[in-house]
Structure formats: structure tokens, C-alpha cells
Design a protein around this motif. Structure first.
Motif, PDB file in Angstrom:
ATOM      1  N   ASP A 113      10.882   6.787  -5.909  1.00 53.82           N
ATOM      2  CA  ASP A 113      12.060   7.391  -6.550  1.00 53.82           C
ATOM      3  C   ASP A 113      13.286   7.404  -5.639  1.00 53.82           C
ATOM      4  N   CYS A 114      13.381   6.399  -4.777  1.00 55.11           N
ATOM      5  CA  CYS A 114      14.550   6.250  -3.908  1.00 55.11           C
ATOM      6  C   CYS A 114      15.280   4.969  -4.311  1.00 55.11           C
ATOM      7  N   LEU A 115      15.808   4.979  -5.540  1.00 59.39           N
ATOM      8  CA  LEU A 115      16.406   3.759  -6.080  1.00 59.39           C
ATOM      9  C   LEU A 115      17.631   3.343  -5.281  1.00 59.39           C
ATOM     10  N   GLY A 116      18.352   4.315  -4.727  1.00 60.28           N
ATOM     11  CA  GLY A 116      19.527   3.994  -3.914  1.00 60.28           C
ATOM     12  C   GLY A 116      19.172   3.176  -2.687  1.00 60.28           C
ATOM     13  N   ASP A 117      18.060   3.545  -2.028  1.00 58.78           N
ATOM     14  CA  ASP A 117      17.604   2.783  -0.859  1.00 58.78           C
ATOM     15  C   ASP A 117      17.135   1.393  -1.266  1.00 58.78           C
ATOM     16  N   ALA A 118      16.471   1.313  -2.434  1.00 61.68           N
ATOM     17  CA  ALA A 118      16.035   0.002  -2.935  1.00 61.68           C
ATOM     18  C   ALA A 118      17.240  -0.892  -3.201  1.00 61.68           C
ATOM     19  N   GLU A 119      18.298  -0.311  -3.783  1.00 58.47           N
ATOM     20  CA  GLU A 119      19.527  -1.064  -4.052  1.00 58.47           C
ATOM     21  C   GLU A 119      20.137  -1.592  -2.759  1.00 58.47           C
ATOM     22  N   LYS A 120      20.113  -0.758  -1.722  1.00 54.62           N
ATOM     23  CA  LYS A 120      20.724  -1.166  -0.442  1.00 54.62           C
ATOM     24  C   LYS A 120      19.958  -2.342   0.172  1.00 54.62           C
ATOM     25  N   VAL A 121      18.619  -2.257   0.132  1.00 52.60           N
ATOM     26  CA  VAL A 121      17.810  -3.362   0.661  1.00 52.60           C
ATOM     27  C   VAL A 121      18.091  -4.631  -0.128  1.00 52.60           C
ATOM     28  N   ALA A 131       0.837  -1.209   0.000  1.00 52.31           N
ATOM     29  CA  ALA A 131       0.000   0.000   0.000  1.00 52.31           C
ATOM     30  C   ALA A 131       0.871   1.258   0.000  1.00 52.31           C
ATOM     31  N   CYS A 132       1.928   1.249   0.797  1.00 52.96           N
ATOM     32  CA  CYS A 132       2.850   2.396   0.833  1.00 52.96           C
ATOM     33  C   CYS A 132       3.479   2.630  -0.542  1.00 52.96           C
ATOM     34  N   GLY A 133       3.823   1.530  -1.202  1.00 47.04           N
ATOM     35  CA  GLY A 133       4.433   1.647  -2.526  1.00 47.04           C
ATOM     36  C   GLY A 133       3.472   2.218  -3.546  1.00 47.04           C
ATOM     37  N   LEU A 134       2.223   1.744  -3.552  1.00 44.28           N
ATOM     38  CA  LEU A 134       1.224   2.231  -4.504  1.00 44.28           C
ATOM     39  C   LEU A 134       0.935   3.711  -4.294  1.00 44.28           C
ATOM     40  N   LEU A 135       0.986   4.146  -3.055  1.00 41.44           N
ATOM     41  CA  LEU A 135       0.734   5.559  -2.742  1.00 41.44           C
ATOM     42  C   LEU A 135       2.007   6.395  -2.774  1.00 41.44           C
ATOM     43  N   GLN A 136       3.144   5.746  -3.063  1.00 39.22           N
ATOM     44  CA  GLN A 136       4.463   6.416  -3.056  1.00 39.22           C
ATOM     45  C   GLN A 136       4.703   7.104  -1.708  1.00 39.22           C
ATOM     46  N   LEU A 176       9.910  -4.033   0.323  1.00 42.38           N
ATOM     47  CA  LEU A 176      10.683  -2.825   0.636  1.00 42.38           C
ATOM     48  C   LEU A 176      11.341  -2.264  -0.626  1.00 42.38           C
ATOM     49  N   VAL A 177      11.874  -3.148  -1.450  1.00 37.52           N
ATOM     50  CA  VAL A 177      12.461  -2.713  -2.730  1.00 37.52           C
ATOM     51  C   VAL A 177      11.402  -1.977  -3.550  1.00 37.52           C
ATOM     52  N   SER A 178      10.180  -2.516  -3.555  1.00 36.72           N
ATOM     53  CA  SER A 178       9.080  -1.905  -4.301  1.00 36.72           C
ATOM     54  C   SER A 178       8.746  -0.513  -3.774  1.00 36.72           C
ATOM     55  N   VAL A 179       8.653  -0.380  -2.452  1.00 38.10           N
ATOM     56  CA  VAL A 179       8.312   0.910  -1.847  1.00 38.10           C
ATOM     57  C   VAL A 179       9.336   1.969  -2.239  1.00 38.10           C
TER      58      VAL A 179
END
Length: 623
Positions: free
Chosen positions: A152-160, A112-117, A144-147
Motif C-alpha cells: 500500500d505504498c503506491l507513491g513509492d512504487a510510482e517513484k521507482v 517474497a517481501c511483496g507476498l508477505l507485504q 520493487l514496484v510490486s513490493v
């Protein structure tokens, strides 16, 4: 309760009636346990999946015993109908009630967090996940990667993603998809290589995502290798993979391989036909694009707005207003004429064919953005600006339209001024905005400004490069006479093997009359595409335009020796309800002598009025 579980796994009114019958039977027999939530969970699941959220909530409220599954099931029901506010309220009640959150609960909330950004909400859940020791769970980590990706926080997605101890194919697929969306082709391929190295087998979704990523900062060579791997793993027959390959080849202008691919999938969907049709339009093969439309129509395949827009684009390119009217009637019959995208495409046809009255009729009810584009393409930049200036609610599309309009008319300074105004009003420039500005700089000779903007795209504007940006830069450098720099630019770009960039350089060499660099570029193009007839014809025309008719003839001879053929282009006009067809070097028309006599007169007049030999590009007569 087996019947209830089965009925909730499918949707439809019959299943609802069956579920309600079983529910009534349970109430009548008073089978509800005061110590077991199993029956209640199934009832909540049933009504949630059938979008009967009020009934699900009532069952939930009346349950004497609830567990983690109960709360999670209700939250999934809220998510299914898009009621995210209720989902977060249920999650809050669950937390305050001291109920244990498991990996599925966290995944539902994170989705849900991801869909709502909702980056902040995702970060809060992330903290809770770490505190609960669920960060290594593959479902939670993928969520978490999806959220972070959607925020638009691709760096955080990469870290996860990098911190995960175990990854499944679905997780790899998701990371490849997100890199592709962000235009990070190299990173997407890197994740694909990691997947292979981990011993997992890629599936059709893997190849669809990674091949689609080849339109970013990687070239056609990588796409061909992935195509070969898709064959090796036996997934090329999947429709989504075939469509991705067609689109990839089309974006790089490799038409013949894309055509071959259309017949590879076992099922040719409308998406496949749309990809092929769009590729033809983009590469100037309008006749083939219209043939695809006729073939799809004959096959009885239903059309959607995307397919119809591509067909209308083809009509617009060939300036055939009569055919455009026929397609317009077809579109109206299918009730797609009121859509913004289809309507804009119709306006584009009528505008390019000079029929402003029909364009205005189509425009009624459409957005001001479409009207700006229409006026600009009809040569009325003043009316385009009046339309823009009178808009009460401008969006990024409005700014892109007016900036592109001035770029189209060679008024680069005005485009740059509007670009600054756009930023001052708080609108973020996207890839389309920056492409329009680069075109404006190219057409207006502002090559230094364009080069500076290009170098700032990623750092200052956060925009990923695509091949169209590189093509525009080649054109910009060429028009500025920086041919040596243009060749270096191509060779150091992520697309040194892209035929499109070398074709762009040859065209700008022809435009500026620089034959020496055109010859260098032609060697690279023919090495990359030794079997592409269009490349030989372009090079032959370049030699002919420079007066080297012997060299032009040699290129044609090589083309014939290699048995490389290009379907002859055909044009036609309608006079007194009769069609007259014309093919290059054709002598079959009954009035050929008169036609060529008039053509020779036109050539003489052009030569007399031409002040610069570079303005003139006449191929020798067929005789």
C-alpha cells in the motif's frame, strides 16, 4: 546433464522418477565435479521444482562448490512451497558467506517481501540494490514496484517506476495492474499511453489490465476507445480481454454491448459466463441471468462458487423460492453448499422469500456475519444486532454487515454511531463501509453529513472513489431536494457520461415527484443511450407517473420509430402444480377480466389512501 535439465522443466511423478534415475547414474559414475557447480545446480533446481525441498537442501549442503545460481535456485524452491522463513535464512547465509547477489537473487527476495507485504524488508533490499548498482535492472525494478504496491505504498512504487531508464512491456503491465487495483483509472491509462509512446506493442495482458481499470475514476467513453484499440491490435479474441470488456460494459449498465462481446472471444470460459450473468443481475435482468445458467448447464461447463453465487443472487432478486431450492440441490450435489459465499447467498434467497426455517438450516456452520445480513433483510433489526453483539471475534465484515443493516432500515443515526464505534475499536473503514454510510445518510435525509463524508473519503480514509459512491451521492442529493446540485455533481464527476448516474437521478426525481429535473436528466440519458430500450421505458414511466400521458406516449412512439425493442418482462406463479405466466398489458390469460377488475379496485384504494400524489406512480391502462 541435458536430460536432467529437461526433466526439471516439467512437473509430475514420471519426471521425478526420471530425475532420480539420472541422479543415481551421476552418483554411480562419480560425475560430480569438485570445481563446477553446474550438475549440483540442476539437481537443486529439479527437486525444488518438484517441491522436494528436503532433497534439494541435502544436495545443496553436500555440494563442494556453490555459486550465485545455487543459492538463488534454493531460495526459489523455498518460495515455491511458501517457506519464506527458510528463504530469508538462506539469503542471510548467502550474504554472510560473501556470495554475489545478482538481479535474479534480488528479484526472488523482493517477490517474497511483496507476498508477505513486508515493506520494511523490501526497503532494506532496495537499499542493497542501490548499493549494488542494480536499481536500473528491469527485473529488479519491477519487483520493487510490486513490493511497494502490495504494501500500500503506491507513491513509492510510482517513484521507482518513474526513475527506471528502461521499461519492458511486463513492467508497464504491472504498473497498470496496480493502478487498476487502487482504483486509479486515469493513472492506469496514463501509463498505457506512455507504453504506446515508447514504441512497445501492448499485449493481451496490457489490455486486460487497462480495461479493468475503467471501473475506477474513468468512464465508459475511455473503455470504448480501449475496446477499439484491442480490436486494432488483434487481442480481443483473447478470453481475458473479452471478459474485461464484458465486465466493463456491465459495470456501466451497457447491456447490449456486453452481450455482443460474449461472442467475440474464441473461447468462452466460465469466467466469461460469470461476468455476463453478474451483469444481468446487477442491471435487473433476472430472466436473462437465469437463461445464462441454463445455457451453461446445457453446454456441460463446470460451475465454480463464483458462478453459483451469481445464479443464487438472480434467484434472490426474483424471489423465486422454488427455483432457489432447485439451485440449492444443485449446489449441494457439487459440494459447494458449505462455502461461506455460497451459503450466504442461499440464506439471502430464503430470507427474502420469508422462509426463515430453511435460512436457519443453511446458516448452521456459517459465520455470524451472514446471520446479521439475513435478520436485517427479514426485517428483524433487533435480532441482527443481538447476533452482532454476541460475536466474540468481530472483523471488518461484521461491522459492515451491521452498519448496512441499520442503513437498510433507514436508521442513519445508528449507522453513524456504529461507524464511530468501529473506528474506536481500531478497524479501518473500506469502500464498502463508506458506501453503507452514504446509503444510511441518503435514506435518513442526512445529506450534509453524507456530503462531508464523501469529501473526506480519499484524504481521511484513503479510499478510492468508484461509480457506486457517486451513484449514492446522486441519490442522497436528490432525496434532499438538491436536484440542481445533483446535476452539477454528475457533470463534474469522473463519470458524466455514465447512464447509471442519470438513471439514478431520474429514479429519485420520480420518487420525489420533481418532473422538471427528471425531464432534464432524461434528455442526457437518451443522448447517451439512444438505442437502449430500458432508458426509453424509464423516461416514459416518469412522464406517466407525473400524469403527462401524452408525453409518455410520444416517448413510446419514438422508441417504436427507432425500432428499439425491449424483451417483455415476465412473471409467474404456481397454483396447484400449474404455472400461470403474466406479461405487462397481457390480455391472454383466461381470467384476464377478473384480474383487471381486481387491479382497478386496488388502484382506487391506493388513490384513496395516498396523501401525496408523489407517492403514486400509475401508468395508464393499456386500453
Amino acid at each position: 546433464m541435458t536430460g536432467l535439465s529437461s526433466s526439471s522443466s516439467q512437473l509430475g511423478p514420471k519426471n521425478l522418477m526420471l530425475g532420480q534415475a539420472i541422479h543415481a547414474f551421476l552418483l554411480k559414475c562419480r560425475c560430480q565435479s569438485d570445481t563446477d557447480a553446474f550438475q549440483g545446480n540442476n539437481l537443486v533446481n529439479l527437486y525444488s521444482k518438484l517441491n522436494r525441498l528436503e532433497d534439494a537442501r541435502q544436495i545443496f549442503d553436500e555440494m563442494p562448490v556453490r555459486n550465485t545460481i545455487t543459492w538463488t535456485t534454493l531460495m526459489k524452491g523455498c518460495s515455491g512451497v511458501g517457506d519464506y522463513a527458510s528463504l530469508f535464512r538462506v539469503a542471510g547465509d548467502m550474504f554472510r558467506g560473501g556470495e554475489r547477489f545478482n538481479e535474479h537473487t534480488c528479484s526472488v527476495i523482493l517477490e517474497a517481501c511483496g507476498l508477505l507485504q513486508e515493506q520494511r524488508g523490501g526497503e532494506q533490499v532496495h537499499c542493497f540494490v542501490v548499493k549494488s548498482g542494480l536499481q536500473d535492472n528491469v527485473f529488479v525494478a519491477t519487483s520493487l514496484v510490486s513490493v511497494y504496491s502490495r504494501s500500500d505504498c503506491l507513491g513509492d512504487a510510482e517513484k521507482v517506476f518513474g526513475d527506471m531508464e528502461y521499461r519492458d512491456v511486463q513492467c508497464f503491465n504491472y504498473m497498470i495492474l496496480e493502478y487498476g487495483k487502487a482504483g486509479c483509472g486515469e493513472e492506469a491509462i496514463g501509463v498505457f499511453i506512455d507504453l504506446l509512446s515508447s514504441g512497445l506493442d501492448p499485449n493481451d495482458y496490457t489490455f486486460t489490465n487497462v480495461i479493468s481499470a475503467c471501473s475506477g475514476d474513468v468512464g465508459v467513453q475511455e473503455g470504448r476507445q480501449l475496446h477499439g484499440l484491442a480490436v486494432k491490435y488483434g487481442v480481443l479474441c483473447e478470453t481475458s480481454v473479452g471478459n474485461a470488456v464484458i465486465t466493463m460494459y456491465g459495470k456501466h449498465g451497457i447491456i447490449e454491448e456486453a452481450e455482443t462481446m460474449l461472442y467475440a472471444p474464441e473461447e468462452r470460459s466460465l469466467i466469461s459466463w460469470t461476468a455476463l450473468l453478474s451483469m444481468y443481475v446487477k442491471n435487473g435482468c433476472v430472466d436473462k441471468a437465469l437463461d445464462v445458467f441454463l445455457r451453461v448447464h446445457d453446454l456441460g461447463v463446470g460451475c465454480d462458487s463464483s458462478f453459483l453465487c451469481a445464479v443464487l443472487d438472480a434467484c434472490s432478486e426474483c424471489r423465486d423460492v422454488e427455483l432457489g431450492r432447485q439451485i440449492h440441490a444443485f449446489v449441494t450435489k457439487l459440494s459447494y453448499d458449505s462455502g461461506v459465499h455460497v451459503g450466504t447467498a442461499l440464506i439471502d434467497i430464503y430470507a427474502k422469500c420469508g422462509n426463515l426455517q430453511s435460512a436457519r438450516l443453511v446458516f448452521d456452520g456459517l459465520s455470524g456475519n451472514a446471520m446479521i445480513t439475513m435478520y436485517a433483510k427479514c426485517g428483524s433489526i433487533e435480532e441482527a444486532f443481538q447476533m452482532f453483539n454476541g460475536m466474540n471475534n468481530r472483523d471488518c465484515v461484521s461491522w459492515n454487515a451491521i452498519i448496512s443493516a441499520y442503513a437498510l432500515h433507514g436508521e442513519g443515526t445508528t449507522s453513524l454511531t456504529l461507524f464511530e464505534n468501529m473506528k474506536e475499536e481500531g478497524f479501518a473503514a473500506d469502500g464498502i463501509t463508506l458506501l453503507a454510510i452514504l446509503q444510511a445518510c441518503s435514506y435518513s435525509g442526512l445529506w450534509e453529513t453524507g456530503l462531508c463524508l464523501f469529501n473526506e473519503m480519499e484524504l481521511k480514509y484513503g479510499t478510492r472513489f468508484v461509480i457506486e459512491h457517486f451513484g449514492c451521492m446522486v441519490d442522497l442529493l436528490g432525496r434532499a431536494g438538491k436536484f440542481s446540485e445533483a446535476i452539477d455533481f454528475i457533470n463534474t464527476s469522473p463519470f458524466p457520461d455514465s447512464p447509471m448516474l442519470w438513471r439514478t437521478l431520474i429514479n429519485v426525481c420520480m420518487l420525489c415527484g420533481n418532473l422538471n429535473f427528471g425531464i432534464l436528466a432524461s434528455k442526457s440519458l437518451l443522448e447517451l443511450e439512444p438505442d437502449e430500450a430500458g432508458s426509453y421505458i424509464l423516461v416514459s414511466n416518469m412522464y406517466a407517473g407525473g400524469g403527462l400521458f401524452d408525453e409518455a406516449a410520444k416517448v413510446r412512439t419514438v422508441m417504436n420509430d427507432l425500432k428499439v425493442n425491449k424483451e417483455a418482462g415476465c412473471s409467474w406463479i404456481e397454483v396447484d402444480n400449474k404455472f400461470h405466466y403474466f406479461v405487462a398489458s397481457d390480455m391472454d390469460h383466461p381470467k384476464s377480466d377478473e384480474i383487471y377488475e381486481k387491479l382497478n379496485l386496488l388502484k382506487i384504494q391506493i388513490k384513496m389512501n395516498s396523501h401525496d400524489s408523489s407517492d403514486l406512480c400509475l401508468v395508464a391502462d393499456p386500453s
